[in-house]
Design a protein around this motif. Structure first.
Motif, mmCIF file in Angstrom:
data_model
loop_
_atom_site.group_PDB
_atom_site.id
_atom_site.type_symbol
_atom_site.label_atom_id
_atom_site.label_comp_id
_atom_site.label_asym_id
_atom_site.label_seq_id
_atom_site.Cartn_x
_atom_site.Cartn_y
_atom_site.Cartn_z
ATOM 1 N N ALA A 57 -4.294 13.531 -4.946
ATOM 2 C CA ALA A 57 -4.834 12.190 -5.145
ATOM 3 C C ALA A 57 -4.499 11.708 -6.545
ATOM 4 C CB ALA A 57 -6.347 12.185 -4.924
ATOM 5 N N GLY A 58 -4.391 10.388 -6.670
ATOM 6 C CA GLY A 58 -4.148 9.761 -7.966
ATOM 7 C C GLY A 58 -5.227 8.737 -8.269
ATOM 8 N N PHE A 59 -5.571 8.611 -9.556
ATOM 9 C CA PHE A 59 -6.650 7.708 -9.972
ATOM 10 C C PHE A 59 -6.155 6.836 -11.125
ATOM 11 C CE2 PHE A 59 -8.286 11.739 -8.473
ATOM 12 C CZ PHE A 59 -9.198 11.362 -7.487
ATOM 13 N N THR A 60 -6.418 5.557 -11.036
ATOM 14 C CA THR A 60 -6.005 4.596 -12.059
ATOM 15 C C THR A 60 -7.223 3.834 -12.569
ATOM 16 O OG1 THR A 60 -3.855 4.308 -10.994
ATOM 17 C CG2 THR A 60 -4.523 2.626 -12.577
ATOM 18 N N PHE A 61 -7.376 3.786 -13.901
ATOM 19 C CA PHE A 61 -8.500 3.078 -14.511
ATOM 20 C C PHE A 61 -7.967 2.141 -15.593
ATOM 21 C CE2 PHE A 61 -9.957 7.288 -13.204
ATOM 22 C CZ PHE A 61 -10.995 6.945 -12.336
ATOM 23 N N ARG A 62 -8.440 0.927 -15.558
ATOM 24 C CA ARG A 62 -8.052 -0.061 -16.569
ATOM 25 C C ARG A 62 -8.945 0.086 -17.790
ATOM 26 N NH1 ARG A 62 -7.352 -6.547 -15.387
ATOM 27 N NH2 ARG A 62 -6.415 -7.106 -17.402
ATOM 28 N N LEU A 63 -8.318 0.305 -18.957
ATOM 29 C CA LEU A 63 -9.072 0.474 -20.180
ATOM 30 C C LEU A 63 -9.288 -0.851 -20.902
ATOM 31 C CD1 LEU A 63 -7.374 3.720 -21.562
ATOM 32 C CD2 LEU A 63 -9.471 3.525 -20.208
ATOM 33 N N ARG A 92 0.796 -1.225 0.000
ATOM 34 C CA ARG A 92 0.000 0.000 0.000
ATOM 35 C C ARG A 92 0.831 1.280 0.000
ATOM 36 N NH1 ARG A 92 -5.108 -0.933 4.128
ATOM 37 N NH2 ARG A 92 -5.889 -2.868 3.206
ATOM 38 N N VAL A 93 2.062 1.202 0.371
ATOM 39 C CA VAL A 93 2.883 2.397 0.525
ATOM 40 C C VAL A 93 4.090 2.330 -0.402
ATOM 41 C CG1 VAL A 93 4.167 3.875 2.112
ATOM 42 C CG2 VAL A 93 2.153 2.632 2.915
ATOM 43 N N ASN A 94 4.253 3.376 -1.186
ATOM 44 C CA ASN A 94 5.338 3.442 -2.161
ATOM 45 C C ASN A 94 5.912 4.857 -2.175
ATOM 46 O OD1 ASN A 94 5.769 4.428 -5.245
ATOM 47 N ND2 ASN A 94 6.692 2.435 -4.932
ATOM 48 N N LEU A 95 7.220 4.966 -2.313
ATOM 49 C CA LEU A 95 7.898 6.261 -2.404
ATOM 50 C C LEU A 95 8.556 6.373 -3.772
ATOM 51 C CD1 LEU A 95 8.748 8.859 -0.868
ATOM 52 C CD2 LEU A 95 10.854 7.663 -0.245
ATOM 53 N N THR A 96 8.247 7.449 -4.502
ATOM 54 C CA THR A 96 8.800 7.644 -5.840
ATOM 55 C C THR A 96 9.571 8.957 -5.916
ATOM 56 O OG1 THR A 96 6.756 8.698 -6.596
ATOM 57 C CG2 THR A 96 6.978 6.329 -6.954
ATOM 58 N N ALA A 97 10.538 9.004 -6.814
ATOM 59 C CA ALA A 97 11.321 10.220 -7.051
ATOM 60 C C ALA A 97 11.592 10.347 -8.542
ATOM 61 C CB ALA A 97 12.635 10.174 -6.274
ATOM 62 N N ILE A 98 11.372 11.545 -9.081
ATOM 63 C CA ILE A 98 11.611 11.840 -10.492
ATOM 64 C C ILE A 98 12.488 13.086 -10.573
ATOM 65 C CG2 ILE A 98 10.570 12.425 -12.707
ATOM 66 C CD1 ILE A 98 8.018 11.085 -11.784
ATOM 67 N N PHE A 99 13.620 12.961 -11.250
ATOM 68 C CA PHE A 99 14.524 14.095 -11.416
ATOM 69 C C PHE A 99 14.736 14.350 -12.902
ATOM 70 C CE2 PHE A 99 18.805 15.771 -12.178
ATOM 71 C CZ PHE A 99 18.750 16.933 -11.424
ATOM 72 N N LEU A 137 -1.529 11.164 -2.360
ATOM 73 C CA LEU A 137 -0.172 11.601 -2.665
ATOM 74 C C LEU A 137 0.263 12.672 -1.669
ATOM 75 C CD1 LEU A 137 -0.620 12.127 -6.519
ATOM 76 C CD2 LEU A 137 0.038 10.025 -5.356
ATOM 77 N N ILE A 138 1.413 12.476 -1.035
ATOM 78 C CA ILE A 138 2.026 13.483 -0.174
ATOM 79 C C ILE A 138 3.428 13.724 -0.725
ATOM 80 C CG2 ILE A 138 2.731 14.107 2.161
ATOM 81 C CD1 ILE A 138 0.710 12.071 3.194
ATOM 82 N N GLY A 139 3.701 14.937 -1.190
ATOM 83 C CA GLY A 139 4.938 15.144 -1.945
ATOM 84 C C GLY A 139 5.764 16.330 -1.502
ATOM 85 N N ILE A 140 7.040 16.257 -1.847
ATOM 86 C CA ILE A 140 7.975 17.359 -1.699
ATOM 87 C C ILE A 140 8.637 17.584 -3.050
ATOM 88 C CG2 ILE A 140 10.080 18.185 -0.588
ATOM 89 C CD1 ILE A 140 9.426 16.531 1.815
ATOM 90 N N LEU A 177 5.084 10.359 -1.655
ATOM 91 C CA LEU A 177 4.687 9.193 -0.873
ATOM 92 C C LEU A 177 3.297 8.804 -1.344
ATOM 93 C CD1 LEU A 177 5.378 7.302 1.533
ATOM 94 C CD2 LEU A 177 4.104 8.898 2.966
ATOM 95 N N ASN A 178 3.166 7.609 -1.927
ATOM 96 C CA ASN A 178 1.906 7.148 -2.497
ATOM 97 C C ASN A 178 1.253 6.157 -1.546
ATOM 98 O OD1 ASN A 178 2.409 8.281 -5.397
ATOM 99 N ND2 ASN A 178 4.240 7.117 -4.895
ATOM 100 N N ILE A 179 0.060 6.469 -1.087
ATOM 101 C CA ILE A 179 -0.671 5.622 -0.152
ATOM 102 C C ILE A 179 -1.907 5.095 -0.866
ATOM 103 C CG2 ILE A 179 -1.784 5.497 2.098
ATOM 104 C CD1 ILE A 179 -0.128 8.005 2.844
ATOM 105 N N THR A 180 -1.922 3.818 -1.189
ATOM 106 C CA THR A 180 -3.006 3.212 -1.960
ATOM 107 C C THR A 180 -4.197 2.907 -1.058
ATOM 108 O OG1 THR A 180 -1.435 2.230 -3.518
ATOM 109 C CG2 THR A 180 -3.652 1.292 -3.440
ATOM 110 N N LEU A 181 -5.364 3.432 -1.434
ATOM 111 C CA LEU A 181 -6.589 3.152 -0.694
ATOM 112 C C LEU A 181 -7.308 1.941 -1.268
ATOM 113 C CD1 LEU A 181 -7.968 6.789 -0.219
ATOM 114 C CD2 LEU A 181 -6.441 5.472 1.276
ATOM 115 N N ASN A 182 -7.356 1.864 -2.586
ATOM 116 C CA ASN A 182 -7.909 0.707 -3.289
ATOM 117 C C ASN A 182 -7.290 0.671 -4.678
ATOM 118 O OD1 ASN A 182 -9.571 2.484 -5.005
ATOM 119 N ND2 ASN A 182 -10.848 2.741 -3.174
ATOM 120 N N LYS A 183 -7.770 -0.200 -5.542
ATOM 121 C CA LYS A 183 -7.142 -0.349 -6.855
ATOM 122 C C LYS A 183 -7.378 0.849 -7.771
ATOM 123 C CE LYS A 183 -10.946 -3.017 -8.892
ATOM 124 N NZ LYS A 183 -11.285 -4.285 -9.589
#
Length: 310
Positions: A185-191, A83-90, A141-144, A130-136
């Motif tokens: 917040a982030g939203f993912t939908f399967r097409l 459920r918890v993931n940390l990402t970084a993009i530079f 999203l909590i970011g710096i 910091l990505n905290i998944t609530l459901n699929k």
């Protein structure tokens, strides 16, 4: 403020990890991103002003160019659990600002002073979330975010007033460092099968730290008069960030290919009336992104069954 942000993110990781239930094995993501981006900077009006940047004199703009450019850099992520993931993009890249104009001074029957700007602007952007998944479908999203850019504004003119000649050359070296905190917040939908659409939206607050080093050399009838000044404007910014992308998962390669559009907006406000004048100015940063990201998930360990002794 930085310590408070880090404390909140750390607490969120701990709480979500405890509430995650059965955790997956540790994993990571590694990839690369390319962002072809347009930039409408908040400092455009100031760069379009000539030597008399603090004076209200008529100006005629003859040419202006600030073309889009490509930013490129790495993508990295760490899975704490399912459920918890940390990402970084530079990403980093270089822009080029060009302008040509005339300032009209109401002295000696009217004097035209040409001004030409040709500045290379190196830009760096680091986004961590910091990505905290609530459901699929939904995640928090909590970011710096940290961004940096620097450039030099140059002005030069020569003015003949009667028997006297005035020559002046000035440079303004600007260093911009901005640290932002955001939530969204982030939203993912399967097409269809492995094809997904992903949309994220967040609001953020930024405290920019700007340093302007002004060097001026005036020569009056052969007598040089150098001058050096340092300005540190006080500003705050609020804004938003949104990303909409189409992602395709190549399962055999554990790799995701995505194509999207990203937009960042900042509104600047502060109490600088002395020099650069960025109060009530906006910053628009947008463009097309292409990313290729590989994901690794460590296999879960099988439970060890202890042999019961008779």
């Amino acid at each position: 403020m930085i310590r408070r942000i880090i404390t909140v993110m750390t607490a969120a990781v701990i709480l979500c990890s405890a509430a995650a239930g059965k955790a997956h094995a540790a994993g990571f993501q590694l990839g690369v991103i390319y962002w072809y981006s347009w930039w409408e900077p908040m400092f455009k009006d100031w760069m379009m002003q000539g030597y008399y940047s603090d004076a209200h004199v008529p100006r005629l703009v003859r040419d202006y160019s600030f073309v889009p450019t490509g930013l490129v850099g790495p993508v990295f992520g760490i899975d704490f659990n399912d459920r918890v993931n940390l990402t970084a993009i530079f990403v980093t890249g270089k822009y080029r600002f060009r302008s040509s104009m005339l300032e009209l001074l109401p002295v000696s029957g009217g004097v035209s002073i040409p001004s030409h700007q040709d500045a290379g602007i190196d830009k760096y952007d680091l986004d961590t979330a910091l990505n905290i998944t609530l459901n699929k479908f939904v995640k928090i999203l909590i970011g710096i975010k940290y961004q940096n850019y620097s450039y030099i504004k140059k002005n030069m003119f020569q003015l003949n007033v009667g028997p006297s000649t005035i020559f002046s050359y000035s440079e303004d070296a600007v260093s911009f460092n901005g640290l932002s905190a955001g939530i969204g917040a982030g939203f993912t939908f399967r097409l269809y099968k492995n094809l997904y659409t992903i949309w994220s939206l967040s609001a953020r607050y930024q405290r920019p730290f700007i340093i302007i080093r002004h060097n001026d050399l005036t020569i009056l009838d052969g007598m040089p008069v150098p001058q050096r000044q340092k300005f540190i404007p006080s500003y705050n910014s609020v804004g938003a960030n949104s990303v909409l992308s189409l992602a395709y998962l190549m399962e055999d390669l554990s790799t995701t290919l995505s194509l999207g559009f990203r937009y960042q907006y900042l509104y600047n406000f502060g109490s600088d009336t002395q020099y650069i004048a960025l109060d009530h100015k906006s910053d628009h940063f947008y463009g097309v992104t292409v990313a290729l990201v590989y994901a690794y998930q460590a296999p879960e360990k099988e439970p060890v069954l202890e042999e019961k002794t008779k």
